[in-house]
Scaffold this motif. Structure first.
Motif, PDB file in Angstrom:
ATOM      1  N   SER A 113      -3.091  -3.668  -3.371  1.00 16.12           N
ATOM      2  CA  SER A 113      -2.721  -4.876  -2.645  1.00 16.12           C
ATOM      3  C   SER A 113      -1.898  -5.793  -3.535  1.00 16.12           C
ATOM      4  CB  SER A 113      -3.977  -5.598  -2.159  1.00 16.12           C
ATOM      5  OG  SER A 113      -4.806  -5.943  -3.251  1.00 16.12           O
ATOM      6  N   GLU A 156       0.274  -4.808   4.910  1.00 16.05           N
ATOM      7  CA  GLU A 156      -0.434  -3.549   5.135  1.00 16.05           C
ATOM      8  C   GLU A 156       0.515  -2.477   5.648  1.00 16.05           C
ATOM      9  OE1 GLU A 156      -4.548  -2.264   7.338  1.00 16.05           O
ATOM     10  OE2 GLU A 156      -3.069  -3.321   8.553  1.00 16.05           O
ATOM     11  N   TYR A 171      -7.778   9.364   5.735  1.00 12.00           N
ATOM     12  CA  TYR A 171      -6.806   9.721   4.713  1.00 12.00           C
ATOM     13  C   TYR A 171      -7.417  10.653   3.689  1.00 12.00           C
ATOM     14  CZ  TYR A 171      -3.761   6.167   6.641  1.00 12.00           C
ATOM     15  OH  TYR A 171      -2.958   5.457   7.498  1.00 12.00           O
ATOM     16  N   ALA A 215      -4.543   3.146  -2.603  1.00 11.05           N
ATOM     17  CA  ALA A 215      -4.211   1.863  -1.975  1.00 11.05           C
ATOM     18  C   ALA A 215      -4.151   0.793  -3.046  1.00 11.05           C
ATOM     19  CB  ALA A 215      -5.240   1.513  -0.912  1.00 11.05           C
ATOM     20  N   TYR A 222      -4.706   5.470  12.060  1.00 11.29           N
ATOM     21  CA  TYR A 222      -5.647   6.167  11.206  1.00 11.29           C
ATOM     22  C   TYR A 222      -6.438   5.154  10.379  1.00 11.29           C
ATOM     23  CZ  TYR A 222      -3.061  10.460  12.256  1.00 11.29           C
ATOM     24  OH  TYR A 222      -2.476  11.516  12.897  1.00 11.29           O
ATOM     25  N   GLY A 223      -7.754   5.380  10.246  1.00 11.78           N
ATOM     26  CA  GLY A 223      -8.590   4.531   9.421  1.00 11.78           C
ATOM     27  C   GLY A 223      -8.721   5.069   8.009  1.00 11.78           C
ATOM     28  N   ASP A 224      -9.413   4.306   7.162  1.00 11.77           N
ATOM     29  CA  ASP A 224      -9.567   4.708   5.764  1.00 11.77           C
ATOM     30  C   ASP A 224     -10.184   6.097   5.629  1.00 11.77           C
ATOM     31  OD1 ASP A 224      -8.505   2.299   5.007  1.00 11.77           O
ATOM     32  OD2 ASP A 224     -10.442   1.345   4.601  1.00 11.77           O
ATOM     33  N   LEU A 280       0.314   5.375   0.952  1.00  9.57           N
ATOM     34  CA  LEU A 280      -0.627   6.256   1.625  1.00  9.57           C
ATOM     35  C   LEU A 280      -0.327   7.702   1.305  1.00  9.57           C
ATOM     36  CD1 LEU A 280      -0.721   4.573   5.140  1.00  9.57           C
ATOM     37  CD2 LEU A 280      -2.258   4.212   3.220  1.00  9.57           C
ATOM     38  N   ARG A 295       0.340   1.252   7.460  1.00 10.10           N
ATOM     39  CA  ARG A 295      -0.579   2.150   8.145  1.00 10.10           C
ATOM     40  C   ARG A 295       0.209   3.128   9.012  1.00 10.10           C
ATOM     41  NH1 ARG A 295      -3.559  -1.857  12.560  1.00 10.10           N
ATOM     42  NH2 ARG A 295      -1.668  -2.772  13.473  1.00 10.10           N
ATOM     43  N   ASN A 350       0.833  -1.198   0.000  1.00  9.15           N
ATOM     44  CA  ASN A 350       0.000   0.000   0.000  1.00  9.15           C
ATOM     45  C   ASN A 350       0.868   1.248   0.000  1.00  9.15           C
ATOM     46  OD1 ASN A 350      -2.201  -1.647   0.226  1.00  9.15           O
ATOM     47  ND2 ASN A 350      -2.329  -1.490   2.453  1.00  9.15           N
ATOM     48  N   PRO A 396      -6.330   9.598  -1.269  1.00 13.46           N
ATOM     49  CA  PRO A 396      -5.570   8.429  -0.841  1.00 13.46           C
ATOM     50  C   PRO A 396      -5.565   7.363  -1.924  1.00 13.46           C
ATOM     51  CG  PRO A 396      -7.719   8.453   0.200  1.00 13.46           C
ATOM     52  CD  PRO A 396      -7.601   9.750  -0.552  1.00 13.46           C
TER      53      PRO A 396
END
Length: 357
Positions: free
Chosen positions: A217, A223, A252, A215, A247-249, A17, A225, A15, A213
Protein backbone atom coordinates in the motif's frame (compact mmCIF):
# COMPACT_ATOMS: atom_id res chain seq x y z
CA UNK A 1 3.46 5.34 -11.40
CA UNK A 2 2.19 8.90 -11.26
CA UNK A 3 -1.34 9.71 -10.18
CA UNK A 4 -2.77 13.15 -10.93
CA UNK A 5 -5.06 14.56 -8.24
CA UNK A 6 -6.61 17.91 -9.20
CA UNK A 7 -3.54 20.07 -9.92
CA UNK A 8 -1.09 18.07 -7.83
CA UNK A 9 0.88 14.92 -8.61
CA UNK A 10 1.70 12.23 -6.05
CA UNK A 11 3.95 9.19 -6.46
CA UNK A 12 2.00 6.10 -5.45
CA UNK A 13 3.16 2.51 -5.07
CA UNK A 14 0.06 0.51 -5.95
CA UNK A 15 -0.86 -3.08 -5.29
CA UNK A 16 0.55 -5.69 -7.56
CA UNK A 17 -1.33 -8.93 -8.06
CA UNK A 18 -0.03 -12.37 -8.96
CA UNK A 19 -1.65 -14.11 -11.90
CA UNK A 20 -0.76 -17.54 -13.20
CA UNK A 21 -0.81 -18.17 -16.96
CA UNK A 22 -1.58 -21.76 -17.84
CA UNK A 23 -1.92 -23.65 -21.09
CA UNK A 24 -3.70 -26.85 -20.10
CA UNK A 25 -4.06 -29.88 -22.25
CA UNK A 26 -5.35 -33.40 -21.59
CA UNK A 27 -4.00 -36.34 -23.60
CA UNK A 28 -6.07 -39.52 -23.21
CA UNK A 29 -4.30 -42.66 -22.04
CA UNK A 30 -3.81 -44.88 -25.10
CA UNK A 31 -4.34 -48.68 -25.21
CA UNK A 32 -3.11 -50.41 -22.04
CA UNK A 33 -0.41 -49.05 -19.79
CA UNK A 34 2.52 -51.05 -18.51
CA UNK A 35 5.01 -50.86 -15.65
CA UNK A 36 7.83 -48.33 -15.75
CA UNK A 37 10.55 -49.54 -18.06
CA UNK A 38 14.19 -49.45 -17.00
CA UNK A 39 16.22 -46.78 -18.75
CA UNK A 40 13.18 -44.61 -19.64
CA UNK A 41 12.25 -41.24 -18.19
CA UNK A 42 9.53 -41.05 -15.54
CA UNK A 43 6.07 -40.82 -17.08
CA UNK A 44 3.30 -38.69 -15.63
CA UNK A 45 -0.33 -39.75 -15.51
CA UNK A 46 -2.29 -38.06 -18.32
CA UNK A 47 -5.12 -35.79 -17.30
CA UNK A 48 -8.51 -36.52 -18.87
CA UNK A 49 -10.48 -33.59 -20.26
CA UNK A 50 -14.22 -33.60 -19.58
CA UNK A 51 -16.47 -34.28 -22.60
CA UNK A 52 -13.67 -35.78 -24.69
CA UNK A 53 -16.29 -37.53 -26.81
CA UNK A 54 -18.30 -34.36 -27.51
CA UNK A 55 -17.36 -34.11 -31.20
CA UNK A 56 -19.83 -32.79 -33.78
CA UNK A 57 -20.88 -35.36 -36.36
CA UNK A 58 -19.42 -33.35 -39.24
CA UNK A 59 -15.97 -33.20 -37.59
CA UNK A 60 -15.70 -36.84 -36.48
CA UNK A 61 -12.77 -38.99 -37.65
CA UNK A 62 -13.67 -42.72 -37.78
CA UNK A 63 -11.58 -44.96 -35.53
CA UNK A 64 -10.91 -48.66 -35.99
CA UNK A 65 -12.43 -51.14 -38.41
CA UNK A 66 -16.05 -50.66 -39.51
CA UNK A 67 -18.57 -52.49 -37.36
CA UNK A 68 -16.55 -52.70 -34.13
CA UNK A 69 -18.52 -52.61 -30.86
CA UNK A 70 -18.26 -50.44 -27.76
CA UNK A 71 -15.70 -52.64 -25.99
CA UNK A 72 -13.46 -52.90 -29.04
CA UNK A 73 -13.67 -49.16 -29.58
CA UNK A 74 -12.74 -48.41 -25.96
CA UNK A 75 -9.80 -50.81 -26.16
CA UNK A 76 -8.19 -48.58 -28.80
CA UNK A 77 -8.97 -45.39 -26.81
CA UNK A 78 -11.75 -44.06 -29.01
CA UNK A 79 -15.32 -42.92 -28.43
CA UNK A 80 -18.50 -44.87 -29.23
CA UNK A 81 -21.99 -43.39 -29.62
CA UNK A 82 -23.86 -46.63 -30.08
CA UNK A 83 -23.29 -46.75 -33.81
CA UNK A 84 -19.93 -45.25 -34.69
CA UNK A 85 -16.41 -45.45 -33.24
CA UNK A 86 -14.53 -42.15 -33.57
CA UNK A 87 -11.54 -40.24 -32.14
CA UNK A 88 -12.13 -37.95 -29.15
CA UNK A 89 -11.10 -34.34 -28.50
CA UNK A 90 -7.60 -35.19 -27.28
CA UNK A 91 -4.41 -36.89 -28.51
CA UNK A 92 -4.75 -40.60 -29.27
CA UNK A 93 -1.81 -42.93 -29.92
CA UNK A 94 -2.17 -46.38 -31.49
CA UNK A 95 0.40 -48.99 -32.52
CA UNK A 96 -0.26 -51.28 -35.47
CA UNK A 97 0.90 -54.84 -35.81
CA UNK A 98 2.87 -53.98 -38.95
CA UNK A 99 5.04 -51.45 -37.04
CA UNK A 100 3.28 -48.13 -37.56
CA UNK A 101 2.50 -45.25 -35.23
CA UNK A 102 -1.02 -43.84 -35.64
CA UNK A 103 -1.37 -40.49 -33.88
CA UNK A 104 -4.54 -38.38 -34.00
CA UNK A 105 -4.37 -34.91 -32.44
CA UNK A 106 -7.36 -32.63 -31.82
CA UNK A 107 -7.21 -28.83 -31.75
CA UNK A 108 -9.02 -29.01 -28.40
CA UNK A 109 -6.00 -30.77 -26.87
CA UNK A 110 -4.90 -27.37 -25.50
CA UNK A 111 -6.39 -24.05 -24.44
CA UNK A 112 -6.08 -21.82 -26.40
CA UNK A 113 -6.85 -24.33 -29.15
CA UNK A 114 -3.79 -25.86 -30.74
CA UNK A 115 -2.76 -24.70 -34.21
CA UNK A 116 -2.45 -27.98 -36.09
CA UNK A 117 0.00 -26.38 -38.53
CA UNK A 118 2.43 -25.68 -35.68
CA UNK A 119 3.10 -29.27 -34.55
CA UNK A 120 5.97 -31.49 -35.65
CA UNK A 121 7.74 -34.73 -34.70
CA UNK A 122 11.37 -35.26 -33.71
CA UNK A 123 12.18 -35.92 -37.38
CA UNK A 124 10.58 -32.69 -38.55
CA UNK A 125 7.37 -32.05 -40.48
CA UNK A 126 8.26 -33.36 -43.95
CA UNK A 127 6.93 -36.68 -45.30
CA UNK A 128 6.51 -39.26 -43.87
CA UNK A 129 6.42 -37.19 -40.67
CA UNK A 130 3.73 -34.79 -41.88
CA UNK A 131 0.00 -35.28 -41.35
CA UNK A 132 -1.50 -37.83 -43.75
CA UNK A 133 -4.95 -36.27 -43.38
CA UNK A 134 -6.67 -33.48 -41.47
CA UNK A 135 -9.83 -31.44 -41.10
CA UNK A 136 -10.62 -28.25 -39.20
CA UNK A 137 -10.35 -29.99 -35.81
CA UNK A 138 -8.05 -33.01 -36.21
CA UNK A 139 -4.67 -33.94 -37.70
CA UNK A 140 -3.82 -37.59 -38.43
CA UNK A 141 -0.26 -38.93 -38.50
CA UNK A 142 0.82 -42.41 -39.56
CA UNK A 143 4.46 -43.38 -39.98
CA UNK A 144 6.81 -46.36 -39.39
CA UNK A 145 8.11 -46.76 -35.86
CA UNK A 146 11.63 -46.60 -37.29
CA UNK A 147 11.10 -43.17 -38.94
CA UNK A 148 10.76 -39.51 -37.93
CA UNK A 149 13.50 -39.48 -35.32
CA UNK A 150 12.06 -42.36 -33.29
CA UNK A 151 14.39 -43.73 -30.61
CA UNK A 152 14.48 -47.54 -30.29
CA UNK A 153 15.46 -49.32 -27.06
CA UNK A 154 16.08 -53.05 -26.80
CA UNK A 155 14.84 -54.14 -23.37
CA UNK A 156 15.31 -57.88 -23.58
CA UNK A 157 11.96 -59.50 -24.32
CA UNK A 158 10.61 -56.46 -26.14
CA UNK A 159 11.61 -53.33 -28.05
CA UNK A 160 10.31 -49.86 -27.16
CA UNK A 161 10.01 -47.14 -29.81
CA UNK A 162 9.67 -43.57 -28.49
CA UNK A 163 9.02 -40.27 -30.26
CA UNK A 164 7.86 -36.81 -29.30
CA UNK A 165 5.50 -34.29 -30.84
CA UNK A 166 5.79 -30.58 -30.02
CA UNK A 167 4.29 -27.31 -31.20
CA UNK A 168 5.91 -24.05 -32.24
CA UNK A 169 4.49 -20.76 -31.01
CA UNK A 170 4.63 -17.05 -31.75
CA UNK A 171 6.78 -14.89 -29.47
CA UNK A 172 6.52 -11.14 -28.98
CA UNK A 173 9.87 -9.52 -28.19
CA UNK A 174 10.06 -6.19 -26.36
CA UNK A 175 13.01 -4.11 -25.17
CA UNK A 176 12.96 -5.69 -21.69
CA UNK A 177 11.47 -9.12 -22.22
CA UNK A 178 9.57 -11.54 -24.39
CA UNK A 179 6.13 -13.15 -24.03
CA UNK A 180 3.76 -15.50 -25.80
CA UNK A 181 0.02 -16.10 -25.73
CA UNK A 182 0.21 -19.43 -27.59
CA UNK A 183 0.02 -22.81 -25.90
CA UNK A 184 3.18 -24.92 -25.98
CA UNK A 185 2.37 -28.58 -26.50
CA UNK A 186 4.65 -31.55 -25.95
CA UNK A 187 3.57 -35.17 -26.21
CA UNK A 188 5.93 -38.08 -25.64
CA UNK A 189 4.57 -41.38 -26.92
CA UNK A 190 5.78 -44.98 -27.15
CA UNK A 191 5.02 -48.32 -28.75
CA UNK A 192 6.24 -51.56 -27.19
CA UNK A 193 6.57 -54.65 -29.33
CA UNK A 194 6.98 -58.17 -27.91
CA UNK A 195 6.53 -61.65 -29.35
CA UNK A 196 2.74 -61.67 -29.00
CA UNK A 197 1.61 -58.26 -27.70
CA UNK A 198 1.58 -54.63 -28.69
CA UNK A 199 1.07 -51.78 -26.22
CA UNK A 200 0.92 -47.99 -26.54
CA UNK A 201 1.39 -45.18 -24.07
CA UNK A 202 1.20 -41.41 -24.42
CA UNK A 203 1.95 -38.77 -21.83
CA UNK A 204 2.04 -34.97 -21.64
CA UNK A 205 4.69 -33.15 -19.66
CA UNK A 206 3.82 -29.88 -17.97
CA UNK A 207 4.01 -28.15 -14.62
CA UNK A 208 2.94 -24.76 -13.37
CA UNK A 209 4.09 -23.71 -9.92
CA UNK A 210 1.52 -21.30 -8.42
CA UNK A 211 3.03 -18.00 -7.26
CA UNK A 212 2.29 -16.28 -3.98
CA UNK A 213 0.20 -13.09 -4.11
CA UNK A 214 1.96 -9.86 -3.20
CA UNK A 215 0.32 -6.64 -1.97
CA UNK A 216 1.69 -3.27 -0.89
CA UNK A 217 0.00 0.00 0.00
CA UNK A 218 1.00 3.63 -0.50
CA UNK A 219 0.21 7.00 1.13
CA UNK A 220 -2.84 7.39 -1.07
CA UNK A 221 -5.29 4.52 -0.76
CA UNK A 222 -5.40 3.07 -4.25
CA UNK A 223 -6.54 -0.46 -4.96
CA UNK A 224 -5.92 -2.75 -7.90
CA UNK A 225 -8.30 -5.67 -8.32
CA UNK A 226 -9.45 -8.14 -10.97
CA UNK A 227 -13.05 -8.45 -12.10
CA UNK A 228 -14.62 -11.91 -11.84
CA UNK A 229 -18.20 -11.29 -12.97
CA UNK A 230 -19.75 -13.40 -15.72
CA UNK A 231 -22.56 -12.83 -18.21
CA UNK A 232 -25.63 -14.83 -17.20
CA UNK A 233 -28.33 -13.26 -19.38
CA UNK A 234 -28.85 -13.00 -23.12
CA UNK A 235 -27.43 -9.82 -24.59
CA UNK A 236 -25.10 -9.25 -21.65
CA UNK A 237 -21.80 -7.43 -22.35
CA UNK A 238 -18.93 -9.30 -20.69
CA UNK A 239 -16.74 -6.18 -20.41
CA UNK A 240 -19.44 -4.66 -18.21
CA UNK A 241 -20.48 -7.79 -16.33
CA UNK A 242 -16.87 -8.54 -15.36
CA UNK A 243 -16.85 -5.58 -12.96
CA UNK A 244 -19.98 -6.61 -11.05
CA UNK A 245 -17.87 -8.85 -8.78
CA UNK A 246 -14.19 -9.20 -7.95
CA UNK A 247 -11.69 -11.80 -6.83
CA UNK A 248 -11.05 -11.70 -3.07
CA UNK A 249 -7.80 -12.13 -1.18
CA UNK A 250 -8.39 -15.87 -0.83
CA UNK A 251 -8.68 -16.24 -4.63
CA UNK A 252 -5.12 -15.12 -5.40
CA UNK A 253 -3.08 -16.09 -7.26
CA UNK A 254 -5.70 -16.21 -10.01
CA UNK A 255 -5.18 -18.81 -12.74
CA UNK A 256 -5.91 -17.78 -16.32
CA UNK A 257 -5.61 -19.57 -19.66
CA UNK A 258 -3.40 -17.99 -22.33
CA UNK A 259 -5.30 -15.30 -24.29
CA UNK A 260 -8.11 -15.34 -21.74
CA UNK A 261 -9.27 -11.77 -20.92
CA UNK A 262 -8.06 -10.35 -17.60
CA UNK A 263 -10.28 -7.52 -16.38
CA UNK A 264 -8.23 -5.03 -14.33
CA UNK A 265 -9.55 -2.16 -12.24
CA UNK A 266 -7.62 0.50 -10.33
CA UNK A 267 -9.57 2.78 -7.97
CA UNK A 268 -8.97 5.47 -5.35
CA UNK A 269 -10.33 4.64 -1.89
CA UNK A 270 -11.56 6.90 0.87
CA UNK A 271 -12.06 10.07 -1.21
CA UNK A 272 -15.33 11.85 -1.99
CA UNK A 273 -14.01 14.78 -4.00
CA UNK A 274 -15.50 14.54 -7.52
CA UNK A 275 -12.67 16.75 -8.83
CA UNK A 276 -10.07 14.05 -8.17
CA UNK A 277 -9.15 12.14 -11.33
CA UNK A 278 -7.07 8.99 -11.44
CA UNK A 279 -4.61 8.93 -14.35
CA UNK A 280 -2.63 5.82 -15.25
CA UNK A 281 0.64 6.50 -17.05
CA UNK A 282 2.68 3.35 -17.43
CA UNK A 283 1.49 -0.15 -16.63
CA UNK A 284 3.71 -3.19 -17.07
CA UNK A 285 4.11 -6.80 -16.01
CA UNK A 286 7.04 -8.77 -14.58
CA UNK A 287 7.59 -12.34 -13.46
CA UNK A 288 8.47 -11.31 -9.90
CA UNK A 289 7.10 -8.89 -7.28
CA UNK A 290 10.02 -6.52 -7.97
CA UNK A 291 8.65 -3.88 -10.37
CA UNK A 292 12.18 -3.16 -11.65
CA UNK A 293 13.05 -6.78 -12.44
CA UNK A 294 13.34 -8.24 -15.92
CA UNK A 295 11.79 -9.65 -17.98
CA UNK A 296 9.13 -6.96 -18.33
CA UNK A 297 6.24 -6.46 -20.72
CA UNK A 298 4.50 -3.14 -21.31
CA UNK A 299 0.71 -3.01 -21.01
CA UNK A 300 0.11 0.76 -21.07
CA UNK A 301 2.55 3.47 -22.14
CA UNK A 302 1.57 7.08 -21.34
CA UNK A 303 -1.93 5.80 -20.66
CA UNK A 304 -2.23 4.18 -24.10
CA UNK A 305 -2.02 0.52 -25.17
CA UNK A 306 1.49 -0.71 -25.93
CA UNK A 307 1.55 -0.62 -29.73
CA UNK A 308 4.10 -3.41 -30.24
CA UNK A 309 1.78 -6.01 -28.71
CA UNK A 310 -0.23 -8.04 -31.19
CA UNK A 311 -3.02 -8.29 -28.59
CA UNK A 312 -3.47 -4.66 -27.54
CA UNK A 313 -4.53 -3.82 -24.00
CA UNK A 314 -8.05 -2.38 -24.21
CA UNK A 315 -9.03 0.58 -21.97
CA UNK A 316 -12.66 0.47 -20.82
CA UNK A 317 -14.33 3.89 -20.42
CA UNK A 318 -15.73 4.61 -16.95
CA UNK A 319 -18.37 7.35 -17.05
CA UNK A 320 -21.71 8.26 -15.50
CA UNK A 321 -23.42 5.27 -17.09
CA UNK A 322 -21.28 2.94 -14.96
CA UNK A 323 -23.42 3.57 -11.88
CA UNK A 324 -20.35 4.53 -9.83
CA UNK A 325 -20.61 7.51 -7.49
CA UNK A 326 -17.22 8.89 -8.56
CA UNK A 327 -16.35 7.51 -12.01
CA UNK A 328 -13.20 9.66 -12.25
CA UNK A 329 -11.73 7.67 -9.34
CA UNK A 330 -11.61 4.53 -11.49
CA UNK A 331 -9.58 3.16 -14.41
CA UNK A 332 -10.35 -0.11 -16.10
CA UNK A 333 -8.69 -2.08 -18.88
CA UNK A 334 -8.54 -5.58 -20.33
CA UNK A 335 -5.40 -7.50 -21.21
CA UNK A 336 -5.08 -10.90 -22.88
CA UNK A 337 -3.26 -13.39 -20.66
CA UNK A 338 0.31 -14.28 -21.60
CA UNK A 339 3.37 -15.97 -20.16
CA UNK A 340 7.00 -14.88 -20.27
CA UNK A 341 9.49 -16.82 -22.40
CA UNK A 342 13.25 -17.17 -22.10
CA UNK A 343 14.94 -14.60 -24.31
CA UNK A 344 17.56 -17.06 -25.57
CA UNK A 345 15.74 -20.41 -25.85
CA UNK A 346 12.23 -18.93 -26.33
CA UNK A 347 10.92 -21.60 -23.95
CA UNK A 348 7.92 -20.90 -21.71
CA UNK A 349 9.22 -19.82 -18.31
CA UNK A 350 6.28 -21.29 -16.36
CA UNK A 351 6.43 -18.24 -14.10
CA UNK A 352 3.88 -16.01 -12.41
CA UNK A 353 2.87 -12.69 -13.93
CA UNK A 354 2.79 -9.61 -11.70
CA UNK A 355 1.04 -6.41 -12.80
CA UNK A 356 2.55 -3.04 -11.78
CA UNK A 357 1.46 0.60 -12.08
Amino acid sequence: MWVSIACAALFVHLNCLGIIAVSPWSPQAAAKSFSRLPGLHDLQQPVVTPNICGVDDVDRVPCGEPGIDDAQCGAINCCFDGQQCYYGRTATVQCTIDGQFVLVVARDTTLPRLSLDSISLLGGSDAPCSAVDSNADFAIYQFPVTACGTRAMDLGDYVVYENKMSSSYEVGVGPLGAITRDSHYELSFQCRYAATTVAALDVQLASNSPPMPVAASGPLMVELRLGSGQCVTKGCVQAQAAYTSYYGDADYPVTKVLREPVYVEVRILGRTDPNIALVLGRCWATSSPDPFSVPQWELLVDGCPYQHDRYLTTPIPVDGSSGLQFPSHYKRFVLKMFTFVDHDSMAHLQEKVMVHF
